[in-house]
Scaffold this motif. Structure first.
Motif, mmCIF file in Angstrom:
data_model
loop_
_atom_site.group_PDB
_atom_site.id
_atom_site.type_symbol
_atom_site.label_atom_id
_atom_site.label_comp_id
_atom_site.label_asym_id
_atom_site.label_seq_id
_atom_site.Cartn_x
_atom_site.Cartn_y
_atom_site.Cartn_z
ATOM 1 N N LEU A 153 -5.629 1.696 -12.996
ATOM 2 C CA LEU A 153 -6.756 2.637 -12.924
ATOM 3 C C LEU A 153 -6.344 4.011 -13.428
ATOM 4 C CD1 LEU A 153 -8.712 2.358 -9.568
ATOM 5 C CD2 LEU A 153 -9.522 1.931 -11.862
ATOM 6 N N TYR A 211 -8.912 -8.090 -2.701
ATOM 7 C CA TYR A 211 -7.625 -8.176 -2.007
ATOM 8 C C TYR A 211 -7.753 -8.964 -0.702
ATOM 9 C CZ TYR A 211 -2.835 -6.725 -1.132
ATOM 10 O OH TYR A 211 -1.468 -6.725 -0.918
ATOM 11 N N PHE A 243 1.827 -8.770 -3.347
ATOM 12 C CA PHE A 243 2.534 -7.491 -3.210
ATOM 13 C C PHE A 243 2.163 -6.530 -4.339
ATOM 14 C CE2 PHE A 243 6.361 -4.978 -4.410
ATOM 15 C CZ PHE A 243 6.311 -4.080 -3.367
ATOM 16 N N VAL A 245 -7.767 -13.705 -7.277
ATOM 17 C CA VAL A 245 -7.918 -12.450 -8.020
ATOM 18 C C VAL A 245 -9.191 -12.473 -8.880
ATOM 19 C CG1 VAL A 245 -6.823 -10.978 -9.771
ATOM 20 C CG2 VAL A 245 -5.429 -12.068 -8.022
ATOM 21 N N PHE A 283 -12.190 -3.593 -5.016
ATOM 22 C CA PHE A 283 -10.803 -4.033 -4.909
ATOM 23 C C PHE A 283 -10.505 -4.543 -3.488
ATOM 24 C CE2 PHE A 283 -6.401 -3.235 -3.759
ATOM 25 C CZ PHE A 283 -5.779 -4.063 -4.672
ATOM 26 N N ILE A 313 -3.573 -18.007 -4.916
ATOM 27 C CA ILE A 313 -3.715 -16.544 -4.918
ATOM 28 C C ILE A 313 -4.169 -16.034 -6.281
ATOM 29 C CG2 ILE A 313 -2.366 -14.399 -4.787
ATOM 30 C CD1 ILE A 313 -0.974 -15.548 -2.359
ATOM 31 N N VAL A 372 -7.316 -12.458 -1.618
ATOM 32 C CA VAL A 372 -5.884 -12.725 -1.821
ATOM 33 C C VAL A 372 -5.190 -12.869 -0.466
ATOM 34 C CG1 VAL A 372 -3.736 -11.658 -2.625
ATOM 35 C CG2 VAL A 372 -5.754 -11.607 -4.072
ATOM 36 N N TYR A 412 -3.066 -2.586 -9.835
ATOM 37 C CA TYR A 412 -4.474 -2.183 -9.950
ATOM 38 C C TYR A 412 -4.607 -0.660 -9.994
ATOM 39 C CZ TYR A 412 -9.388 -1.545 -8.785
ATOM 40 O OH TYR A 412 -10.701 -1.149 -8.785
ATOM 41 N N PHE A 413 -4.006 0.017 -9.013
ATOM 42 C CA PHE A 413 -4.173 1.472 -8.973
ATOM 43 C C PHE A 413 -3.391 2.149 -10.099
ATOM 44 C CE2 PHE A 413 -5.576 0.368 -4.697
ATOM 45 C CZ PHE A 413 -6.790 1.043 -4.696
ATOM 46 N N LEU A 452 0.830 -1.207 0.000
ATOM 47 C CA LEU A 452 0.000 0.000 0.000
ATOM 48 C C LEU A 452 0.866 1.260 0.000
ATOM 49 C CD1 LEU A 452 -2.868 -1.079 2.440
ATOM 50 C CD2 LEU A 452 -2.850 -1.109 -0.045
ATOM 51 N N ILE A 471 2.206 -11.693 -6.382
ATOM 52 C CA ILE A 471 0.854 -11.222 -6.757
ATOM 53 C C ILE A 471 0.273 -10.407 -5.600
ATOM 54 C CG2 ILE A 471 -1.521 -11.912 -7.268
ATOM 55 C CD1 ILE A 471 -0.427 -14.320 -8.768
ATOM 56 N N LEU A 489 -0.395 -6.599 -6.545
ATOM 57 C CA LEU A 489 -1.789 -6.391 -6.971
ATOM 58 C C LEU A 489 -2.273 -4.947 -6.764
ATOM 59 C CD1 LEU A 489 -4.178 -7.883 -8.250
ATOM 60 C CD2 LEU A 489 -5.021 -8.340 -5.975
ATOM 61 N N PRO A 490 -2.128 -4.368 -5.555
ATOM 62 C CA PRO A 490 -2.603 -2.985 -5.403
ATOM 63 C C PRO A 490 -1.855 -2.014 -6.305
ATOM 64 C CG PRO A 490 -2.168 -3.960 -3.260
ATOM 65 C CD PRO A 490 -1.616 -4.900 -4.283
ATOM 66 N N PHE A 494 -14.367 1.250 -7.599
ATOM 67 C CA PHE A 494 -12.945 0.998 -7.808
ATOM 68 C C PHE A 494 -12.187 0.616 -6.528
ATOM 69 C CE2 PHE A 494 -13.869 3.786 -11.527
ATOM 70 C CZ PHE A 494 -13.665 2.803 -12.476
#
Lengths: 525, 477
Positions: free
Chosen positions: A237, B416, A227, B435, B412, B431, B419, A233-234, A182, A225, A229-230, B408
């Motif tokens: 976006l 998450y 670690f 998703v 998410f 994992i 996950v 994703y962002f 994050l 994945i 993913l955020p 969004f």
């Protein structure tokens, strides 16, 4: 049981009070420095001010809310975080004061974060407080924070990221992995250069997982994945928003780096790649190497890292301030300095805690200071690599805080130009400003939502087509190029403020009749 | 077939109905609820006719606000679990230090209905439990009309501490009724429920004893974690596993640490027997009797904690069977919500504001999500396809900003969490499937709408899940 509960509650209350006190103290220091810099010395940070201007645009731009302006010319996180402040008071926002408030809040949070980390590591107050004070009063962090630079947010994100990464390296706890992810997302949406730090962290995480004895492949895959993913994703976006609103998925990236003074191939060279790639690795390596420390070497390592934390970030902007103009060479180096500062402080805490808290038996199993040596060599290599590229020393030590380096710029000219712009707007004329610091003029005019600011000085044909006779074009340079795209119209100079020129749009036929030369600088509209 | 029948227990199995009718799902809606529901529908209909736009706008604003609060609350609970381990954990040494002479007597209730195939495996698993057999009473609760299980039971040479109990035929023929039969026939200090296909970790009972010793007297229930042994059977079992990994490893520990009412999972609930009997046991008319009991306990000042021990179950890997199981669960959640919301003010007093809020989010919120999700997915799809005016109209700027946040960020967060659940269990290979979990949410919503229809027509019908189809019959290795 009840006594233990009561004691636990008391300790929690004290911890909260301590955090609050640190936050308030930091806030006041930064706010005071920021207001002094802005009010008495007209110092601003272009990035901070533009983020504030974008936020003001989003909320107050007429006729419609234009979400495209949330940092579509720069990463979005700072402008998004400015939004609540701007919503509180448009007047204060347009005075630029909120830059100081923003920096004060974020650096206050940094202080709390660092102190909390120290406490969790079991460091005594006499070690924690000086480290926090170093971070708050360090010229790099204080200057950026006082002027509301997004760098303060980067500092916060890198602090959190390093803290989480160090903890994950120790225990491989999911909480730290998520925290790191994050913070990394925030870092990336604050400065694109953080991509290198994120990549380094991902490599470090992957490497650590690959060392596991069983189930290596799926462990690496799954952990990465979780670690990434955020971040993906962002990041995705953001790219999608660019695509949807601006018609170009890479619009923001192109806009951010288009104004860089150095050629592209040089960006890909040592200046950008070397420090940003090497340093996170160095820290990972240093961390690894220094896990088990000898009784005195641990202290020495922590001290060395402290020296690095204090000296190295200060060195970079000072040494390479003369490399380029505007948002070019020093820009990524500024990110490096912040990364080094944050990571050094966190690692100093981690290592000092080891030294203080490890049992004697483990202290004997020390390793050599390989990590520190590698860190030092890498630092020297970076210096050597960059120095021949034209680094120059500023003239005096105080320059760093006086607006001659990356931290700040004098906004006297912008403040002078602002009322002229406001005057034009009140008369119902369109104003277009070309040049990155134009955001400051727009903001100080009190009509940020009514002004079109282009981050680049070169002409934008689409915008040029909207100009009509009587409108005002405010330029840093490039009048001839603009005249070239105005078609039936041309420009005639009306006033100057510093390097800014106020140009009135006229019919091309009238150009020859227009009075040559410029009015005196002191003339007011 | 042994004929160790307990005394006549027919009155006691319906104790909740007789002694606590306000807390029994025999009636889905009481009269006040029916009147309120009818009034709400009437007002909505009138508003729809005269102020349709206003109605949609308000409903939309409420739904968006709910989504934000619900997402943040769930994330907060999970984060609490990630911050500190909230379950009670014991080392093998600590368990070994327990004095076996001092251990309490323990009853294991295993309700069985047409479970002949998994019975040998069940006996093998329960025989492995690390607990003195002279203090263990394993009751195999077999329905009177279940000849095949009775035969399978007869054919096995059961150890002495296994006790087949015949549950007399009566309505409702549900698992909680059978459990009540066993509960009131039991004379043990502690009691636990396992399903036919369960494989509890052998030291689970001792962990529960240690935890009960360490916890205050008002903690009368311990929930062990549930997870699946056939997690990699197919995509559905992978998603199911990620859901359970979040629910039992992250969400429920967060709930217990917040001292919120805990909707118990179907099995591996360890109880102090006497307080449970006082509460009336399980509600035989509620098809998620476990969830209902968790709430009822909390209302009456009895709390739940989690222990760090896992019971391995069989994940349902067949789509239609999964839908039947899910619709029963959702129907039970609806029953539970409606039962406990019969007197909301009283519930607020009993649970306290934070407990009441947790109940709304955990039970009501989960249900609402199931029902709302497809509506919003459809709206999003329609908006991106043809951008109708009505959708723009019900999303004025503030609602639009909040809605965008939900779309969004909220979605998410839940992906998450799935996950995180897998990563926390170290199911690293699952994992990547986690998703894709939004597709699983769609299945959940289908199950929920099926449940809604069934709640109206057959509220007490128990859709049985078949076991032993995905490896449950395979003896423990």
């Amino acid at each position: 049981m009840a006594d233990a509960d009561r004691q636990h509650r008391l300790i929690s209350t004290w911890h909260r009070a301590e955090g609050l006190l640190l936050f308030v103290l930091t806030y006041k220091v930064v706010q005071y420095a920021g207001m002094t810099a802005l009010v008495f010395h007209q110092l601003v940070n272009w990035d901070g001010l533009s983020a504030l201007a974008h936020a003001a645009d989003v909320l107050y731009r007429e006729p419609a809310i234009n979400l495209a302006l949330i940092g579509f010319v720069e990463p979005p996180a700072p402008a998004l975080l400015y939004l609540p402040l701007v919503a509180l008071s448009p007047t204060l926002a347009q005075s630029g004061f909120f830059t100081a408030y923003f920096g004060a809040i974020i650096l206050g949070l940094c202080a709390v974060l660092l102190n909390t980390l120290g406490r969790r590591l079991g460091l005594p107050w006499w070690l924690r407080y000086p480290l926090v004070a170093i971070m708050v009063l360090h010229p790099v962090s204080l200057s950026y924070a006082a002027l509301g630079s997004p760098m303060t947010l980067l500092l916060f994100a890198i602090l959190g990221m390093t803290k989480s990464l160090a903890a994950w390296g120790e225990e491989q706890h999911l909480r730290d992995l998520i925290g790191c992810s994050l913070y990394a997302t925030v870092a990336l949406l604050t400065r694109y250069e953080a991509a290198f730090v994120v990549a380094a962290a991902a490599l470090y995480i992957g490497a650590r997982c690959a060392m596991s004895k069983s189930d290596r492949y799926s462990r690496v895959e799954g952990t990465l994945i979780a670690f990434l993913l955020p971040i993906v994703y962002f990041g995705g976006l953001w790219i999608g928003a660019n695509w949807l609103i601006m018609g170009d998925p890479w619009h923001s990236l192109a806009a951010t780096f288009a104004g860089a003074g150095a050629p592209t191939e040089e960006w890909a060279s040592a200046v950008l790649v070397l420090p940003l790639l090497i340093f996170p690795f160095c820290y990972a390596l240093a961390y690894h190497e220094l896990r088990l420390l000898g009784p005195w070497r641990g202290g020495a390592a922590a001290a060395l890292l402290m020296v690095a934390a204090i000296a190295m970030p200060l060195l970079w902007p000072r040494l390479y301030a003369g490399l380029g103009d505007g948002a070019s060479w020093w820009s990524p180096l500024a990110s490096v300095s912040v990364t080094v500062l944050a990571a050094s402080l966190v690692l100093a805490m981690v290592i000092a805690a080891r030294y203080l808290n490890e049992p004697e038996s483990r202290k004997q199993m020390h390793r050599p200071l390989g990590g520190t040596v590698v860190l030092a060599i890498a630092g020297v290599l970076v210096l050597v690599a960059i120095r021949p590229m034209g680094a120059t020393l500023p003239t005096s030590a105080g320059d760093a805080l006086k607006g001659y380096v990356a931290f700040a710029h004098s906004a006297v000219a912008e403040q002078e130009a602002a009322p002229r712009v406001a005057f034009e707007l009140r008369r119902g004329r369109q104003v277009v400003i070309a040049g990155w610091p134009g955001f400051a003029i727009a903001l100080f005019s009190g009509e940020a939502g009514q002004v079109t600011v282009l981050p680049e000085v070169r002409p934008d044909e689409k915008v040029a087509r909207t100009l009509r006779p009587g409108d005002l074009l405010v330029l840093l340079e490039g009048r001839d190029e603009w005249d070239g795209v105005l078609g039936d119209y041309a420009t005639t100079p009306e006033w100057t403020a510093g390097q800014w020129q106020g140009l009135r749009i006229i019919q091309a036929a009238e150009k020859d009749d227009a009075a040559p030369g410029l009015p005196p600088q002191s003339s007011r509209p | 077939m042994p004929d160790q029948q307990p005394a006549n227990l027919s009155d006691q199995v319906l104790k909740v109905l007789h002694e606590r009718p306000d807390e029994c799902a025999y009636w889905t809606l009481i009269r006040t609820q029916k009147i309120l529901l009818a009034a709400a529908l009437l007002v909505a209909a009138v508003l729809a006719v005269f102020h349709g736009y206003l109605l949609l706008l308000v409903l939309n604003a409420l739904a968006i606000t709910f989504y934000i609060v619900h997402s943040m609350y769930k994330f907060w609970l999970v984060w609490r679990s990630l911050e500190h381990k909230r379950e009670l954990a014991y080392t093998p040494q600590e368990l070994a230090d327990l004095d076996e002479e001092q251990l309490p007597t323990y009853t294991i209730l295993v309700p069985l209905y047409r479970e002949a195939e998994v019975l040998p495996n069940l006996v093998a698993c329960l025989s492995k439990l690390d607990y003195p057999t002279d203090k263990l009473d394993i009751m195999l609760l077999i329905e009177e009309d279940d000849a095949e299980t009775k035969e399978a039971c007869d054919s096995l040479k059961l150890p002495a501490h296994f006790r087949p109990i015949i549950v007399p035929h009566s309505e409702p023929k549900t698992k909680p009724k059978a459990c009540n039969y066993g509960l009131y026939a039991s004379g043990s200090d502690l009691l636990v429920i396992y399903d036919a296909e369960d494989r509890p970790e052998p030291d689970q009972l001792k962990k529960a004893v240690a935890a009960f010793t360490d916890l205050p007297d008002n903690v009368i229930c311990l929930q062990a974690k549930l997870n699946y042994y056939n997690q990699r059977h197919n995509l559905l079992t992978r998603w199911f596993t990620s859901e359970y990994s979040v629910w039992f490893d992250l969400f429920l520990p967060g709930l217990t640490s917040a001292r919120a009412p805990v909707p118990l999972g179907g099995t591996s609930n360890h109880f102090k027997a006497d307080p449970l009997k006082e509460l009336g046991g399980w509600d035989p008319f509620n098809v998620t009797e476990d969830c209902d009991l968790g709430i009822r306990m909390h209302k009456h000042g009895c709390y739940t904690a989690m222990i760090d021990s896992t019971t391995w179950e069989e994940a349902n890997g067949e789509l239609f069977s999964w839908l039947r199981q899910r619709s029963r669960w959702v129907k039970g959640y609806m029953q539970t919500y409606l039962v406990h919301m019969r007197r909301p003010v009283q519930l607020l007093r009993q649970l306290g504001p934070s407990g009441f809020f947790a109940f709304q989010m955990t039970i009501g919120g989960s249900l609402l999500c199931f029902f709302l999700n497809p509506i919003y997915w459809l709206m999003t799809a329609v908006w991106f396809s043809i951008q109708p005016e009505i959708i723009s109209a019900i999303f004025p700027p503030v609602i639009f900003a909040l809605g965008t946040f939900c779309l969004f960020i909220g979605n998410f967060v839940f992906v998450y969490l799935a996950v995180a659940g897998c990563a926390n269990r170290q199911y690293y290979d699952l994992i990547k499937y986690a998703v894709l979990t939004p597709a699983y949410w769609l299945l959940m919503s289908i199950g929920a709408y099926k449940a809604l229809v069934q709640l109206i027509h057959r509220p007490h019908y128990w859709e049985k899940t078949d076991h032993g189809r995905f490896g449950g019959g395979v003896p423990v290795g």
